[in-house]
Enzyme design. Structure first.
Site, PDB file in Angstrom:
ATOM      1  N   PHE C  39      72.807  13.857-117.617  1.00 40.44           N
ATOM      2  CA  PHE C  39      74.130  13.398-117.193  1.00 40.44           C
ATOM      3  C   PHE C  39      74.474  14.034-115.853  1.00 40.44           C
ATOM      4  O   PHE C  39      74.532  15.268-115.740  1.00 40.44           O
ATOM      5  CB  PHE C  39      75.176  13.762-118.260  1.00 40.44           C
ATOM      6  N   VAL C  77      73.555  18.176-119.486  1.00 39.04           N
ATOM      7  CA  VAL C  77      74.633  18.015-118.516  1.00 39.04           C
ATOM      8  C   VAL C  77      74.301  18.882-117.303  1.00 39.04           C
ATOM      9  O   VAL C  77      73.999  20.070-117.452  1.00 39.04           O
ATOM     10  CB  VAL C  77      75.973  18.470-119.141  1.00 39.04           C
ATOM     11  N   CYS C  78      74.318  18.294-116.124  1.00 38.11           N
ATOM     12  CA  CYS C  78      73.974  19.034-114.908  1.00 38.11           C
ATOM     13  C   CYS C  78      74.991  20.141-114.638  1.00 38.11           C
ATOM     14  O   CYS C  78      76.200  19.889-114.590  1.00 38.11           O
ATOM     15  CB  CYS C  78      73.921  18.113-113.710  1.00 38.11           C
ATOM     16  N   VAL C  79      74.500  21.353-114.436  1.00 35.89           N
ATOM     17  CA  VAL C  79      75.402  22.493-114.279  1.00 35.89           C
ATOM     18  C   VAL C  79      76.242  22.394-113.007  1.00 35.89           C
ATOM     19  O   VAL C  79      77.460  22.647-113.037  1.00 35.89           O
ATOM     20  CB  VAL C  79      74.638  23.843-114.347  1.00 35.89           C
ATOM     21  N   ALA C  82      78.784  19.776-113.468  1.00 39.57           N
ATOM     22  CA  ALA C  82      79.707  20.176-114.534  1.00 39.57           C
ATOM     23  C   ALA C  82      80.711  21.218-114.044  1.00 39.57           C
ATOM     24  O   ALA C  82      81.891  21.169-114.386  1.00 39.57           O
ATOM     25  CB  ALA C  82      78.920  20.730-115.726  1.00 39.57           C
TER      26      ALA C  82
END
Lengths: 136, 101, 130
Positions: C39, C77-79, C82
């Site tokens: 994501f 989820v991409c840090v 995010a």
């Protein structure tokens, strides 16, 4: 880091600043450079606006990431295909774009152009020859 | 190498379909889904361009057509309707997938 | 076949995540493997447990969690994306001095390298965006 070398294509079709896609996709390219794949970038449609010379965000307070393109050569990202037709449609020429270069260590560190101006038909052949295409 | 091109935007809102048609070579497949399915209707302003793409096979996603009230008789000739399983098969059958988001 | 999926948009605003979900489900039903769902951009908003959609609508976040649980999917989820958008897990909460976390069940936060790795290890990368 990986045994298989794949042909990675990053497809750039968005203008910068209006949305974050251009900047966040450039972040992927920078991270991806550490994986030693065979990387190409294509700039099609509004994507060519990403490479315009003279971007200055001092008055809009956006993050100016245009200088990052100039660092791509240091990351061994040296194949930036710009579609000729997209430039022409927008009244632009290669002279309107940032000069982007890389140093070829196999050729006595000769400075070479990273931007490859290609026709849509030529770029279609390049795209068809990839293993993986990232779109943002 | 054959490519599956996916288009999910209306051709009247964005130029995804036009860009895609410029890159879809003979033997490739184009799947229209989400708002992209409006590009599959007959008699619209892009129908001629779609018909002129020689050697390119066009598909439209059935569930997205249905959601938008587009029955099969409203589709341009030569457009094949697939469901999500068909979408998966197209991705498998072609060598790479290019998303014209 | 081994698929990877990239989701660029959040729930409800765009159909992208619905399409990605339906594709993933159909691929799994057909016996294919989904090695990762990544994501990115606003797509990280698929990983918040704070959404409360009306009862007569689909629950997009829960749907991913449930599919993830049923098939042991790697929902990443991409840090970087995010952090910009306020999707936080326990580690991120502590690292960045936040007082809450909101990562939904079955999702994990990790780096962009996971997207590159997905491109290397999968046979097909499917991108769903706007």
């Amino acid at each position: 880091m990986s045994e298989t070398i794949k042909k990675f294509m990053y497809l750039n079709r968005r203008a910068p600043y209006g949305t974050i896609y251009a900047w966040e996709s450039l972040e992927v390219v920078l991270i991806g450079a550490a994986f030693d794949q065979d990387v190409s970038l294509a700039f099609i449609g509004d994507g060519v606006y990403q490479l315009l010379e003279g971007q200055d965000t001092s008055e809009s307070d956006m993050k100016n990431f245009s200088t990052t393109y100039k660092a791509l050569g240091d990351y061994d990202v040296t194949k930036l295909y710009v579609e000729k037709e997209s430039l022409e449609e927008r009244g632009l020429t290669l002279d309107d774009l940032m000069p982007l270069t890389w140093e070829d260590e196999d050729d006595d560190w000769a400075e070479k152009d990273s931007i490859r101006l290609v026709s849509r038909a030529e770029l279609a052949d390049v795209l068809d020859d990839q293993d993986i295409v990232y779109s943002f | 190498m054959s490519t599956l091109h996916t288009v999910n935007k209306s051709p009247f809102e964005k130029n995804s379909l036009a860009d895609c048609l410029g890159y879809a070579k003979e033997g490739s497949a184009v799947l229209m889904y989400e708002d992209g399915v409006y590009g599959a209707m007959k008699g619209n302003a892009v129908a001629e361009k779609v018909a002129a793409a020689s050697g390119v096979k066009f598909y439209a996603l059935g569930p997205d057509l249905k959601a938008r009230g587009i029955s099969e008789e409203k589709l341009a000739e030569g457009i094949e309707v697939v469901d999500y399983a068909g979408f998966v098969n197209l991705a498998v059958e072609n060598d790479i997938v290019s998303a014209w988001v | 076949m081994k698929f990877a999926i990239q989701v660029n948009e959040g729930p409800y605003q765009h159909q992208a995540t619905d399409s990605a979900y339906q594709f993933a489900k159909a691929a799994l039903d057909a016996g294919h493997e989904i090695m990762r769902v990544f994501f990115y951009h606003d797509g990280v908003n698929n990983g918040t447990n704070l959404t409360t959609p009306p009862q007569d609508d689909r629950n997009i976040v829960n749907r991913w969690s449930e599919l993830g649980k049923a098939h042991d999917l790697d929902l990443v989820v991409c840090v970087a994306a995010a952090q910009r958008r306020g999707i936080v897990d326990e580690g991120e909460m502590q690292r960045n001095g936040k007082d809450a976390q909101n990562i939904a069940d079955g999702f994990r936060i990790s780096g962009l390298g996971q997207l590159i790795e997905a491109g290397i290890q999968s046979e097909r990368l499917m991108v769903f965006g706007d």
